[in-house]
Design an enzyme around this catalytic site. Structure first.
Site, PDB file in Angstrom:
ATOM      1  CG  MET A   8      10.976  12.578  30.819  1.00  0.00           C
ATOM      2  SD  MET A   8       9.339  12.513  31.528  1.00  0.00           S
ATOM      3  CE  MET A   8       9.723  12.097  33.207  1.00  0.00           C
ATOM      4  N   GLY A  14      23.705   9.907  36.029  1.00  0.00           N
ATOM      5  CA  GLY A  14      23.021   8.699  35.562  1.00  0.00           C
ATOM      6  C   GLY A  14      22.720   8.807  34.067  1.00  0.00           C
ATOM      7  CG  HIS A  15      19.853  11.600  32.613  1.00  0.00           C
ATOM      8  ND1 HIS A  15      19.605  12.324  33.748  1.00  0.00           N
ATOM      9  CD2 HIS A  15      18.674  11.044  32.243  1.00  0.00           C
ATOM     10  CE1 HIS A  15      18.319  12.234  34.048  1.00  0.00           C
ATOM     11  NE2 HIS A  15      17.735  11.454  33.163  1.00  0.00           N
ATOM     12  CE  LYS A 126      16.111   6.023  40.544  1.00  0.00           C
ATOM     13  NZ  LYS A 126      14.775   6.416  40.035  1.00  0.00           N
ATOM     14  CB  VAL A 149      24.869   6.307  38.031  1.00  0.00           C
ATOM     15  CG1 VAL A 149      26.016   7.093  38.659  1.00  0.00           C
ATOM     16  CG2 VAL A 149      25.270   5.813  36.641  1.00  0.00           C
TER      17      VAL A 149
HETATM   18  O1  PAF Z   1      12.775   7.459  31.898  1.00  0.00           O
HETATM   19  C1  PAF Z   1      12.403   8.571  31.466  1.00  0.00           C
HETATM   20  O2  PAF Z   1      13.052   9.596  31.634  1.00  0.00           O
HETATM   21  C2  PAF Z   1      11.090   8.653  30.695  1.00  0.00           C
HETATM   22  O3  PAF Z   1      10.151   7.778  31.209  1.00  0.00           O
HETATM   23  C3  PAF Z   1      11.266   8.450  29.182  1.00  0.00           C
HETATM   24  C4  PAF Z   1      11.753   7.061  28.859  1.00  0.00           C
HETATM   25  C5  PAF Z   1      12.236   9.480  28.636  1.00  0.00           C
HETATM   26  C6  PAF Z   1       9.920   8.647  28.479  1.00  0.00           C
HETATM   27  O4  PAF Z   1       9.396   9.913  28.697  1.00  0.00           O
END
Ligand code: PAF
Length: 253
Positions: A8, A14-15, A126, A149
């Site tokens: 999102m 972390g991403h 997480k 992370v």
């Molecule tokens: O974990 C997230 O950021 C959201 O729940 C996801 C999996 C992208 C769905 O909108």
């Protein structure tokens, strides 16, 4: 092989760990950035959700994304779409405080899978309940998970941390402190006691739940459960925080 990393936005390390994992699997890594209204229970939370598209493109590319995709609302929800129900596990713990949240998550993830048709998709541990539910619905996509992370103090990285003041961030450390302490315990009962006790030391933390679950079926863990995990959720100054840790080092029979 195409790997999708659904996000999102408001990306952080972390991403980036998810994207790096994806890149280790494939040369084609698509990062989707879509703030999904269906999974927010109130308008204010949706509006306050942090957004930083330019920085996101940079961070995703640096981590190895080959495409950063910002779908429009109409792309994801063109008139009638298949909505997915998360079932009974979708209405406990996170789902109890956030009705319809997991239906919204599963519906958007299913749409992203339909549109991208990835071979693999990467998610963080997480959001452990989310990960469990996504694994349950993914039929043609292999789900890969990546450990949480943390910053140097142990606080799990989250896009919501931006909303915490310095003092609140310090208070939030109690969550990982409680989880690490519980992980050292030999029995589920003592791990549960330690969780509660450590969390109660921080007055700024308002607990929602602190439980130990069986990873196999997401029921409450018993001493016999093979893989156990402690999950904590609560609020600091109205900001919802969640975290979890495997009870690997302790709480074994
Ligand atoms: O974990 C997230 O950021 C959201 O729940 C996801 C999996 C992208 C769905 O909108």
């Amino acid at each position: 092989m195409t790997v999708l990393v659904p996000t999102m936005g408001s990306l952080h390390r972390g991403h980036q760990a998810l994207i790096k994992r994806a890149r280790a699997l494939s040369k084609e890594v698509i990062v989707s950035i879509f703030v999904n209204p269906l999974q927010f229970e109130n308008k204010e939370d949706l509006e306050k959700y942090p957004r930083s598209p330019q920085l996101d493109i940079e961070l995703a590319t640096l981590a190895g994304a080959t495409e950063v995709w910002f779908p429009e609302y109409e792309d994801i929800y063109p008139g009638t779409i298949q909505t997915i129900s998360a079932g009974p596990i979708g209405s406990i713990l996170e789902g109890a405080s956030r009705p319809a949240h997991f239906d919204g998550v599963l519906t958007v993830v299913n749409r992203l899978f339909e549109m991208v048709k990835p071979t693999h998709a990467v998610f963080g541990e997480k959001d452990f309940q989310q990960l469990f539910l996504i694994k349950n619905i993914a039929k043609k996509v292999e789900i890969v998970s990546v450990p949480t992370v943390r910053n140097g103090s142990g606080l799990a990285l989250s896009s919501r941390n931006i909303r915490l003041s310095q003092i609140e961030q310090e208070s939030a450390i109690i969550i990982s402190k409680a989880l690490s302490a519980a992980a050292q315990e030999k029995s589920v009962a003592s791990a549960q006691r330690v969780l509660e006790q450590v969390l109660s030391e921080e007055k700024a933390f308002k607990k929602d739940y602190a439980v130990i679950i069986d990873e196999k079926n997401f029921s409450f863990a018993t001493q016999e459960s093979q893989k156990k995990r402690a999950l904590v959720a609560g609020w600091i100054n109205g900001i919802r925080l969640i975290d979890n840790m495997p009870m690997d080092s302790g709480a074994h029979a």
